[in-house]
Design a protein around this motif. Structure first.
Motif, PDB file in Angstrom:
ATOM      1  N   ASN A 112       0.976  -1.237  -0.009  1.00 34.71           N
ATOM      2  CA  ASN A 112      -0.033  -0.127  -0.047  1.00 34.71           C
ATOM      3  C   ASN A 112       0.956   1.189  -0.277  1.00 34.71           C
ATOM      4  O   ASN A 112       0.543   2.171  -0.661  1.00 34.71           O
ATOM      5  CB  ASN A 112      -1.128  -0.056   1.186  1.00 34.71           C
ATOM      6  N   LYS A 113       2.050   1.356   0.998  1.00 33.25           N
ATOM      7  CA  LYS A 113       2.868   2.418   1.142  1.00 33.25           C
ATOM      8  C   LYS A 113       3.550   2.635  -0.350  1.00 33.25           C
ATOM      9  O   LYS A 113       3.861   3.905  -0.991  1.00 33.25           O
ATOM     10  CB  LYS A 113       3.621   2.426   2.162  1.00 33.25           C
ATOM     11  N   LEU A 114       4.132   1.585  -0.980  1.00 33.05           N
ATOM     12  CA  LEU A 114       4.985   1.856  -2.125  1.00 33.05           C
ATOM     13  C   LEU A 114       4.240   2.027  -3.301  1.00 33.05           C
ATOM     14  O   LEU A 114       4.575   2.346  -4.495  1.00 33.05           O
ATOM     15  CB  LEU A 114       5.791   0.296  -2.468  1.00 33.05           C
ATOM     16  N   GLN A 115       2.702   1.557  -3.372  1.00 29.57           N
ATOM     17  CA  GLN A 115       2.082   1.612  -4.289  1.00 29.57           C
ATOM     18  C   GLN A 115       2.268   0.578  -5.450  1.00 29.57           C
ATOM     19  O   GLN A 115       1.960   1.077  -6.786  1.00 29.57           O
ATOM     20  CB  GLN A 115       1.649   2.862  -4.962  1.00 29.57           C
ATOM     21  N   THR A 116       2.633  -0.439  -5.314  1.00 27.28           N
ATOM     22  CA  THR A 116       2.965  -1.317  -6.163  1.00 27.28           C
ATOM     23  C   THR A 116       3.259  -2.807  -5.696  1.00 27.28           C
ATOM     24  O   THR A 116       3.624  -3.018  -4.291  1.00 27.28           O
ATOM     25  CB  THR A 116       4.462  -0.945  -7.202  1.00 27.28           C
ATOM     26  N   THR A 117       3.178  -3.702  -6.495  1.00 23.55           N
ATOM     27  CA  THR A 117       3.416  -5.256  -5.869  1.00 23.55           C
ATOM     28  C   THR A 117       4.818  -5.791  -6.450  1.00 23.55           C
ATOM     29  O   THR A 117       5.198  -6.480  -6.301  1.00 23.55           O
ATOM     30  CB  THR A 117       2.328  -6.092  -6.363  1.00 23.55           C
ATOM     31  N   LYS A 118       5.430  -4.701  -7.085  1.00 18.42           N
ATOM     32  CA  LYS A 118       6.570  -5.056  -7.799  1.00 18.42           C
ATOM     33  C   LYS A 118       7.842  -4.710  -6.815  1.00 18.42           C
ATOM     34  O   LYS A 118       8.386  -3.738  -6.956  1.00 18.42           O
ATOM     35  CB  LYS A 118       6.764  -4.496  -9.301  1.00 18.42           C
ATOM     36  N   TYR A 119       8.097  -5.491  -5.776  1.00 22.83           N
ATOM     37  CA  TYR A 119       9.526  -5.398  -4.960  1.00 22.83           C
ATOM     38  C   TYR A 119       9.771  -6.636  -4.568  1.00 22.83           C
ATOM     39  O   TYR A 119       9.252  -7.633  -4.744  1.00 22.83           O
ATOM     40  CB  TYR A 119       9.000  -4.466  -3.866  1.00 22.83           C
ATOM     41  N   ASN A 120      11.299  -6.814  -4.409  1.00 23.00           N
ATOM     42  CA  ASN A 120      11.649  -8.076  -3.977  1.00 23.00           C
ATOM     43  C   ASN A 120      11.356  -8.358  -2.579  1.00 23.00           C
ATOM     44  O   ASN A 120      11.519  -7.765  -1.763  1.00 23.00           O
ATOM     45  CB  ASN A 120      13.344  -8.138  -4.138  1.00 23.00           C
ATOM     46  N   ARG A 121      11.059  -9.760  -2.598  1.00 21.80           N
ATOM     47  CA  ARG A 121      10.608 -10.137  -1.152  1.00 21.80           C
ATOM     48  C   ARG A 121      11.292 -11.556  -1.051  1.00 21.80           C
ATOM     49  O   ARG A 121      11.176 -12.499  -1.980  1.00 21.80           O
ATOM     50  CB  ARG A 121       9.340 -10.291  -0.862  1.00 21.80           C
ATOM     51  N   PHE A 122      11.925 -11.792   0.096  1.00 23.15           N
ATOM     52  CA  PHE A 122      12.644 -13.035   0.294  1.00 23.15           C
ATOM     53  C   PHE A 122      11.730 -13.871   1.507  1.00 23.15           C
ATOM     54  O   PHE A 122      11.589 -13.354   2.461  1.00 23.15           O
ATOM     55  CB  PHE A 122      14.017 -12.793   0.971  1.00 23.15           C
ATOM     56  N   ARG A 123      10.913 -14.828   1.042  1.00 20.08           N
ATOM     57  CA  ARG A 123      10.073 -15.724   1.825  1.00 20.08           C
ATOM     58  C   ARG A 123      10.726 -16.838   2.321  1.00 20.08           C
ATOM     59  O   ARG A 123      11.336 -17.748   1.796  1.00 20.08           O
ATOM     60  CB  ARG A 123       8.964 -16.129   0.759  1.00 20.08           C
ATOM     61  N   PHE A 124      10.761 -16.698   3.581  1.00 20.51           N
ATOM     62  CA  PHE A 124      11.285 -17.770   4.423  1.00 20.51           C
ATOM     63  C   PHE A 124      10.104 -18.711   5.212  1.00 20.51           C
ATOM     64  O   PHE A 124       9.437 -18.372   5.689  1.00 20.51           O
ATOM     65  CB  PHE A 124      12.104 -17.336   5.856  1.00 20.51           C
ATOM     66  N   GLY A 125      10.066 -19.990   4.656  1.00 16.51           N
ATOM     67  CA  GLY A 125       9.141 -20.701   4.907  1.00 16.51           C
ATOM     68  C   GLY A 125       9.046 -21.414   6.585  1.00 16.51           C
ATOM     69  O   GLY A 125       9.847 -21.612   7.006  1.00 16.51           O
ATOM     70  N   ILE A 126       7.692 -21.231   6.791  1.00 14.84           N
ATOM     71  CA  ILE A 126       7.416 -21.445   8.539  1.00 14.84           C
ATOM     72  C   ILE A 126       6.433 -22.872   8.519  1.00 14.84           C
ATOM     73  O   ILE A 126       6.127 -22.917   9.682  1.00 14.84           O
ATOM     74  CB  ILE A 126       7.004 -20.266   9.197  1.00 14.84           C
ATOM     75  N   SER A 127       5.913 -23.094   7.471  1.00 14.54           N
ATOM     76  CA  SER A 127       5.099 -24.156   7.007  1.00 14.54           C
ATOM     77  C   SER A 127       3.934 -24.031   7.581  1.00 14.54           C
ATOM     78  O   SER A 127       3.357 -22.756   8.068  1.00 14.54           O
ATOM     79  CB  SER A 127       5.729 -25.653   7.930  1.00 14.54           C
ATOM     80  N   ASN A 128       2.702 -24.843   7.534  1.00 15.43           N
ATOM     81  CA  ASN A 128       1.606 -24.441   7.947  1.00 15.43           C
ATOM     82  C   ASN A 128       0.765 -25.596   8.760  1.00 15.43           C
ATOM     83  O   ASN A 128      -0.151 -26.019   8.675  1.00 15.43           O
ATOM     84  CB  ASN A 128       0.397 -24.126   6.796  1.00 15.43           C
ATOM     85  N   GLN A 129       1.625 -25.961   9.717  1.00 13.56           N
ATOM     86  CA  GLN A 129       1.359 -27.366  10.460  1.00 13.56           C
ATOM     87  C   GLN A 129       0.364 -26.643  11.792  1.00 13.56           C
ATOM     88  O   GLN A 129       1.089 -27.045  12.913  1.00 13.56           O
ATOM     89  CB  GLN A 129       2.660 -27.949  11.114  1.00 13.56           C
ATOM     90  N   PHE A 130      -0.526 -26.119  11.585  1.00 16.39           N
ATOM     91  CA  PHE A 130      -1.382 -25.744  12.554  1.00 16.39           C
ATOM     92  C   PHE A 130      -3.067 -26.137  12.437  1.00 16.39           C
ATOM     93  O   PHE A 130      -3.277 -26.440  11.107  1.00 16.39           O
ATOM     94  CB  PHE A 130      -1.354 -24.172  12.656  1.00 16.39           C
ATOM     95  N   ASN A 131      -3.459 -26.243  13.373  1.00 17.39           N
ATOM     96  CA  ASN A 131      -4.990 -26.743  13.428  1.00 17.39           C
ATOM     97  C   ASN A 131      -5.818 -25.530  12.841  1.00 17.39           C
ATOM     98  O   ASN A 131      -5.727 -24.456  12.895  1.00 17.39           O
ATOM     99  CB  ASN A 131      -5.571 -27.137  14.873  1.00 17.39           C
TER     100      ASN A 131
END
Length: 188
Positions: free
Chosen positions: A120-139
């Motif tokens: 929202n602040k950058l007004q774009t979805t084009k920026y680099n992101r490094f995603r670190f997996g935390i998995s989805n092992q939750f109920n």
């Protein structure tokens, strides 16, 4: 000299220090510790500077809480005159297996409030992101508890090696470029 802004997302406060949601802070803390850097509290966050192979990496841990991260990102990009292409956001990702590393140059916020605010602040979805997996092992219905929960013993054991790999990814981002870094690290 090329400058990069590396932003680790997290929440301030001791109660959040070892939570999955704070992996962005944890990655930057690991880099700072390895290179013997000290963070200083400045406007909208804790900052340190890392020089490597003719590059300057400004490491930022926003003090705005996760959901308002965009304010700190925009402030430091502007203050340091860093182009958007040299921005890297380090964040947790529920949709990736634990410890998976994924670098992307654009995309949706994936329901992540920190990324939503940055977008929202950058007004774009084009920026680099490094995603670190935390998995989805939750109920079902326990997502918030899981994300704000602490690492399991098994995850904690594996974290050191994953943090070392994350540091390599950040250095590669600044020296080898985003495309080479994606080819080298995505899926590792």
């Amino acid at each position: 000299m090329k400058k990069f802004l590396i932003v680790g997302l997290g929440n301030i406060g001791e109660q959040y220090a070892n939570t999955r949601h704070n992996i962005g802070f944890k990655v930057l803390d690991a880099l700072a510790e390895k290179e013997e850097l000290k963070f200083e509290t400045q406007k909208l966050g804790d900052i340190t500077t890392y020089k490597f192979k003719g590059r300057t990496f400004i490491l930022l841990k926003p003090s705005t809480y996760m959901n308002l991260s965009g304010k700190a990102v925009v402030y430091w990009l502007t203050k340091e005159k860093i182009p958007l292409d040299n921005l890297l956001i380090v964040t947790d990702d529920l949709n990736l297996p634990f410890g998976s590393l994924r670098l992307k140059t654009k995309g949706s916020d994936g329901g992540h409030n920190g990324l939503k605010d940055i977008q929202n602040k950058l007004q774009t979805t084009k920026y680099n992101r490094f995603r670190f997996g935390i998995s989805n092992q939750f109920n079902k219905g326990r997502q918030v508890d899981y994300v704000l929960g602490e690492w399991s013993d098994e995850e904690s054991e594996q974290l050191k090696e994953r943090l070392d790999k994350s540091i390599e990814l950040i250095k590669s981002f600044g020296t080898a470029g985003v495309n080479n870094t994606m080819n080298t690290f995505n899926g590792t």
